[in-house]
Design an enzyme around this catalytic site. Structure first.
Site, short mmCIF file in Angstrom:
data_model
loop_
_atom_site.label_atom_id
_atom_site.label_comp_id
_atom_site.label_asym_id
_atom_site.label_seq_id
_atom_site.Cartn_x
_atom_site.Cartn_y
_atom_site.Cartn_z
N ASP A 30 -0.15 6.58 -4.02
CA ASP A 30 0.95 5.93 -4.73
C ASP A 30 1.62 6.90 -5.70
O ASP A 30 0.96 7.79 -6.24
CB ASP A 30 0.41 4.70 -5.48
CG ASP A 30 1.51 3.76 -5.93
OD1 ASP A 30 2.62 3.84 -5.37
OD2 ASP A 30 1.26 2.96 -6.84
N ASN A 78 5.69 -2.83 3.08
CA ASN A 78 6.68 -1.79 2.81
C ASN A 78 7.99 -1.96 3.59
O ASN A 78 8.99 -1.31 3.28
CB ASN A 78 6.10 -0.40 3.11
CG ASN A 78 5.10 0.06 2.08
OD1 ASN A 78 4.23 0.90 2.37
ND2 ASN A 78 5.17 -0.47 0.86
N ARG A 198 -6.98 5.24 -6.12
CA ARG A 198 -5.55 4.92 -6.17
C ARG A 198 -4.89 5.79 -7.23
O ARG A 198 -5.31 5.82 -8.39
CB ARG A 198 -5.30 3.46 -6.51
CG ARG A 198 -3.79 3.17 -6.53
CD ARG A 198 -3.42 1.74 -6.72
NE ARG A 198 -1.96 1.61 -6.58
CZ ARG A 198 -1.36 0.61 -5.97
NH1 ARG A 198 -2.06 -0.35 -5.41
NH2 ARG A 198 -0.04 0.57 -5.89
#
Length: 252
Positions: A30, A78, A198
């Site tokens: 990300d 997405n 992440r």
């Protein structure tokens, strides 16, 4: 692959573990868009920078005892992004596969894709199939790319396949337990992740490997994905070795 064949395939392999290291690391990559915005560039500029970072992390895996690496490239959610960004990402995926196939093969990396391919264009699907076939005999690193992937979607598709086998008489419903469903998941040939990372400072899992990560360790870090380095990756793998993993049990 037919549902019944998938369900009866040899179960998850036992990875060659290096003491104190995670054998399987999954990464939610990300921060590409924010990285680009900070530099006054379009979001796709960040995605291209992020794609280059993937090679460095894949190459670092053997040095840190990581046998399996799963990366979240494009989620089922997405598609909600602008048409320009989605089209640009699909072009990037095609270019990445075309450019990296030889390098991945030479480095002994086996590539698999997980996710629902139905919505992807035919050229991209063909390239994905060719990359999987070209690297099928490699064993140094197992790279899994989650493309048009969502954890809930995966479980729903797996449940459909399981239900079809029950309806056809190939599976006894009384035999279904928590060991059954994983044989129908996209990741049925992979061990569960030990560590999920992440990047970008967000502390959520975003529908990624929901079933598989039930007992994974998590690291939420502020670094944006294009800035994520080999050194930081190594530090997180080393930190994993210091965690006390009891899997619900109590130390005696």
């Amino acid at each position: 692959m037919e549902p019944a064949e998938k369900a009866t395939t040899t179960p998850v392999p036992s990875p060659d573990r290096v003491e104190g290291c995670p054998a399987h690391v999954a990464i939610i990559m990300d921060g590409n868009g924010r990285w680009a915005t900070q530099r006054g560039r379009p979001r796709l500029f960040g995605h291209h920078a992020g794609a280059k970072r993937v090679r460095e992390i894949v190459e670092a895996c053997p040095d840190f005892g990581v046998k399996y690496l799963t990366i979240f490239a494009f989620s089922t959610e997405n598609w909600k992004r602008t048409q320009v960004e989605v089209a640009g990402l699909m072009t990037l995926f095609r270019r990445y596969i075309t450019k990296e196939t030889r390098h991945l093969r030479e480095r002994g990396v086996r590539v698999r894709f997980i996710g629902d391919r139905v919505r992807l264009d035919e050229k991209l699907i063909r390239l994905m199939n060719e990359l999987e076939e070209a690297t099928a005999h490699n064993t140094n690193v197992h790279l899994t790319i989650a493309l048009n992937y969502g954890g809930r979607d995966e479980v729903a598709r797996a449940t459909q396949r399981l239900a079809m086998d029950v309806a056809s008489g190939r599976l006894d419903p009384d035999s279904v337990d928590e060991e059954t469903l994983p044989r129908y998941l996209d990741t049925y040939v992979l061990p569960d992740p030990d560590l999920v990372i992440r990047t970008s400072g967000e502390a959520r899992i975003s529908n990624f490997l929901l079933w598989q990560s039930a007992y994974a360790e998590y690291e939420f870090i502020d670094t944006l994905w294009p800035d994520f380095t080999r050194a930081e990756f190594g530090a997180l793998c080393a930190s994993y070795g210091g965690r006390d993993r009891r899997f619900g049990a109590v130390k005696t």
